[in-house]
Write an enzyme that holds these catalytic residues in place. Structure first.
Site, PDB file in Angstrom:
ATOM      1  N   MET A   1     -27.653 -21.405  68.452  1.00 47.18           N
ATOM      2  CA  MET A   1     -26.838 -21.543  69.831  1.00 47.18           C
ATOM      3  C   MET A   1     -25.876 -21.012  69.925  1.00 47.18           C
ATOM      4  SD  MET A   1     -30.698 -22.622  71.880  1.00 47.18           S
ATOM      5  CE  MET A   1     -29.939 -24.458  71.648  1.00 47.18           C
TER       6      MET A   1
ATOM      7  N   GLY B   1     -31.393 -27.809  60.548  1.00 45.43           N
ATOM      8  CA  GLY B   1     -30.057 -29.017  59.847  1.00 45.43           C
ATOM      9  C   GLY B   1     -31.885 -29.738  60.219  1.00 45.43           C
TER      10      GLY B   1
ATOM     11  N   GLN C   1     -37.721 -30.267  64.722  1.00 48.67           N
ATOM     12  CA  GLN C   1     -37.785 -28.561  64.405  1.00 48.67           C
ATOM     13  C   GLN C   1     -38.415 -27.574  63.145  1.00 48.67           C
ATOM     14  OE1 GLN C   1     -35.285 -26.134  66.673  1.00 48.67           O
ATOM     15  NE2 GLN C   1     -33.655 -26.069  64.829  1.00 48.67           N
TER      16      GLN C   1
ATOM     17  N   HIS D   1     -22.340 -26.863  62.067  1.00 50.36           N
ATOM     18  CA  HIS D   1     -23.310 -25.484  61.840  1.00 50.36           C
ATOM     19  C   HIS D   1     -22.017 -24.568  60.680  1.00 50.36           C
ATOM     20  CE1 HIS D   1     -23.832 -25.130  66.643  1.00 50.36           C
ATOM     21  NE2 HIS D   1     -25.290 -25.133  66.059  1.00 50.36           N
TER      22      HIS D   1
ATOM     23  N   LEU E   1     -24.452 -33.452  59.692  1.00 45.84           N
ATOM     24  CA  LEU E   1     -22.863 -33.777  59.640  1.00 45.84           C
ATOM     25  C   LEU E   1     -22.756 -34.562  60.682  1.00 45.84           C
ATOM     26  CD1 LEU E   1     -21.206 -32.603  57.501  1.00 45.84           C
ATOM     27  CD2 LEU E   1     -19.839 -31.384  59.400  1.00 45.84           C
TER      28      LEU E   1
ATOM     29  N   ARG F   1     -23.636 -30.033  72.623  1.00 46.51           N
ATOM     30  CA  ARG F   1     -24.044 -30.954  73.982  1.00 46.51           C
ATOM     31  C   ARG F   1     -23.020 -31.855  73.916  1.00 46.51           C
ATOM     32  NH1 ARG F   1     -29.881 -28.863  73.375  1.00 46.51           N
ATOM     33  NH2 ARG F   1     -30.334 -27.699  75.011  1.00 46.51           N
TER      34      ARG F   1
ATOM     35  N   LEU G   1     -20.477 -22.967  67.917  1.00 46.14           N
ATOM     36  CA  LEU G   1     -20.342 -23.721  67.039  1.00 46.14           C
ATOM     37  C   LEU G   1     -19.552 -24.370  66.177  1.00 46.14           C
ATOM     38  CD1 LEU G   1     -20.192 -20.091  65.174  1.00 46.14           C
ATOM     39  CD2 LEU G   1     -22.762 -21.691  66.122  1.00 46.14           C
ATOM     40  N   HIS G   2     -19.987 -25.790  65.692  1.00 46.38           N
ATOM     41  CA  HIS G   2     -19.182 -26.727  64.934  1.00 46.38           C
ATOM     42  C   HIS G   2     -19.506 -26.966  63.920  1.00 46.38           C
ATOM     43  CE1 HIS G   2     -22.749 -28.147  65.397  1.00 46.38           C
ATOM     44  NE2 HIS G   2     -22.936 -28.699  66.312  1.00 46.38           N
TER      45      HIS G   2
ATOM     46  N   LYS H   1     -30.912 -32.453  61.664  1.00 44.20           N
ATOM     47  CA  LYS H   1     -30.528 -32.400  63.096  1.00 44.20           C
ATOM     48  C   LYS H   1     -31.840 -33.032  64.140  1.00 44.20           C
ATOM     49  CE  LYS H   1     -27.777 -34.094  66.577  1.00 44.20           C
ATOM     50  NZ  LYS H   1     -28.628 -32.942  67.738  1.00 44.20           N
TER      51      LYS H   1
HETATM   52  P1  AMP Z   1     -27.617 -25.083  67.722  1.00 38.71           P
HETATM   53  O1  AMP Z   1     -27.438 -24.711  67.687  1.00 38.71           O
HETATM   54  O2  AMP Z   1     -28.008 -26.557  67.997  1.00 38.71           O
HETATM   55  O3  AMP Z   1     -29.489 -24.456  68.121  1.00 38.71           O
HETATM   56  O4  AMP Z   1     -28.409 -25.754  66.273  1.00 38.71           O
HETATM   57  C1  AMP Z   1     -28.181 -24.608  65.007  1.00 38.71           C
HETATM   58  C2  AMP Z   1     -28.364 -25.188  63.562  1.00 38.71           C
HETATM   59  O5  AMP Z   1     -27.179 -26.310  63.030  1.00 38.71           O
HETATM   60  C3  AMP Z   1     -30.161 -26.189  63.852  1.00 38.71           C
HETATM   61  O6  AMP Z   1     -30.693 -25.577  62.654  1.00 38.71           O
HETATM   62  C4  AMP Z   1     -29.019 -27.367  64.142  1.00 38.71           C
HETATM   63  O7  AMP Z   1     -30.420 -27.927  63.322  1.00 38.71           O
HETATM   64  C5  AMP Z   1     -28.418 -27.502  62.939  1.00 38.71           C
HETATM   65  N1  AMP Z   1     -27.242 -28.252  62.658  1.00 38.71           N
HETATM   66  C6  AMP Z   1     -26.591 -28.662  64.285  1.00 38.71           C
HETATM   67  N2  AMP Z   1     -26.299 -29.534  64.534  1.00 38.71           N
HETATM   68  C7  AMP Z   1     -26.589 -30.058  63.338  1.00 38.71           C
HETATM   69  C8  AMP Z   1     -25.488 -30.850  62.385  1.00 38.71           C
HETATM   70  N3  AMP Z   1     -24.147 -32.469  62.939  1.00 38.71           N
HETATM   71  N4  AMP Z   1     -25.265 -30.848  61.065  1.00 38.71           N
HETATM   72  C9  AMP Z   1     -26.615 -30.571  60.521  1.00 38.71           C
HETATM   73  N5  AMP Z   1     -26.962 -29.669  60.673  1.00 38.71           N
HETATM   74  C10 AMP Z   1     -26.745 -29.165  62.193  1.00 38.71           C
END
Ligand code: AMP
Length: 281
Positions: free
Chosen positions: A30, A147, A153, A37, A176, A187, A33-34, A149
């Site tokens: 979404m 992830g 999901q 991701h 991570l 967030r 990015l960090h 995380k």
């Molecule tokens: P999001 O943008 O939050 O929907 O996350 C996109 C993808 O990145 C999802 O598959 C998350 O599970 C993964 N993700 C988010 N944060 C982390 C993290 N800290 N470590 C590993 N994967 C992550």
């Protein structure tokens, strides 16, 4: 890096890659990015020839009182980061491209969607299932990476890909974390300085509870203790702290070394943090 905004253009690009026998990995995000991701991107680069990262803040997975409108959006910075990481394609559709006028299809994945975040965020996994199915059909990747995380999901997506015979391998990537243990999340920017200092307690608490469970402690009382610990550390409420079967997500009332996952969601100010840990014996 090529930035693609339409389904037609994405399909054309994918057809060319397929004609060239390239293995494609998809990393749905979404945005905002960090490094978390980026760890998925690195895994994707390791297993495929071409990586497609999607950036789409999916409205159907947000509840009416949730943060869809204020979810962090930073497309220019995101695209720069993906370019820096040698991603070949960024797929950035807008809401009308994904949900055309008259869109009327809904999805529901039973079983693994129940309880945990599924109970606290009604309809959330219906929206996730819908958008991920659409992205898998649009990009037709060989592999898609998500992830751990968002552990529930990941299980929902594994279930739907298997149930719908979507020819894709769903891979999970490890969580991570910051040096102090806080799981990276888009967030986390919502946390105040004070909340940021309290936030690592979530992972510490998971580690302590997991260690006590593997040492043979009683499940119900250890989960209750962990919740009390979080509340006294400064969390305003705990949505859940539960021990579940690692594959089916069925609740575990006893722990005897079976594959299991300890999952938590707790609120800290305006922020809702989720995390989880694998139980290893
Ligand atoms: P999001 O943008 O939050 O929907 O996350 C996109 C993808 O990145 C999802 O598959 C998350 O599970 C993964 N993700 C988010 N944060 C982390 C993290 N800290 N470590 C590993 N994967 C992550």
């Amino acid at each position: 890096m090529r930035v693609i905004r339409t389904i037609t253009e994405l399909r054309q690009a994918v057809a060319l890659l397929r004609a060239d026998a390239k293995k494609i990995a998809l990393v749905p995000t979404m945005g905002a990015l960090h490094d978390g991701h980026m760890s998925l991107v690195k895994m994707a680069q390791h297993v495929a020839d071409c990586v497609i990262v999607t950036i789409f803040v999916n409205p159907t997975q947000f509840g009416p009182a949730e943060d869809f409108s204020k979810y962090p959006r930073q497309e220019i910075a995101d695209l720069a980061l993906l370019t820096e990481h040698n991603v070949q394609i960024a797929y950035v559709p807008d809401v009308t491209e994904m949900y055309q006028p008259g869109f009327a299809t809904t999805m529901q994945v039973g079983g693994v969607s129940g309880g945990l975040c599924g109970a606290v965020r009604p309809g959330h996994f219906d929206g996730v299932a819908l958008v991920v199915t659409k992205l898998l059909l649009q990009a037709a990747p060989d592999i898609a990476i998500f992830g751990e995380k968002d552990y529930q999901q990941l299980m929902v997506i594994k279930r739907l890909a298997s149930d719908l015979d979507i020819p894709v391998e769903i891979m999970g990537a490890p969580i991570l974390r910051e040096k102090d243990g806080l799981a990276l999340s888009s967030r986390n920017v919502y946390l105040t300085d004070k909340e940021r200092r309290i936030a690592p307690e979530l992972y510490k608490c998971l580690q302590q509870c997991a260690a006590a469970l593997t040492a043979g402690g009683e499940v119900t009382s250890l989960l209750e203790n962990a919740i009390s610990h979080l509340l006294s550390a400064g969390f305003s409420s705990v949505d859940y702290m539960e021990l579940r079967d690692a594959a089916t997500l069925a609740p575990c009332t006893h722990y005897k070394g079976q594959p299991a996952r300890l999952l938590v969601a707790a609120r800290l100010g305006s922020c809702r943090l989720i995390d989880n840990i694998e139980l290893t014996t």
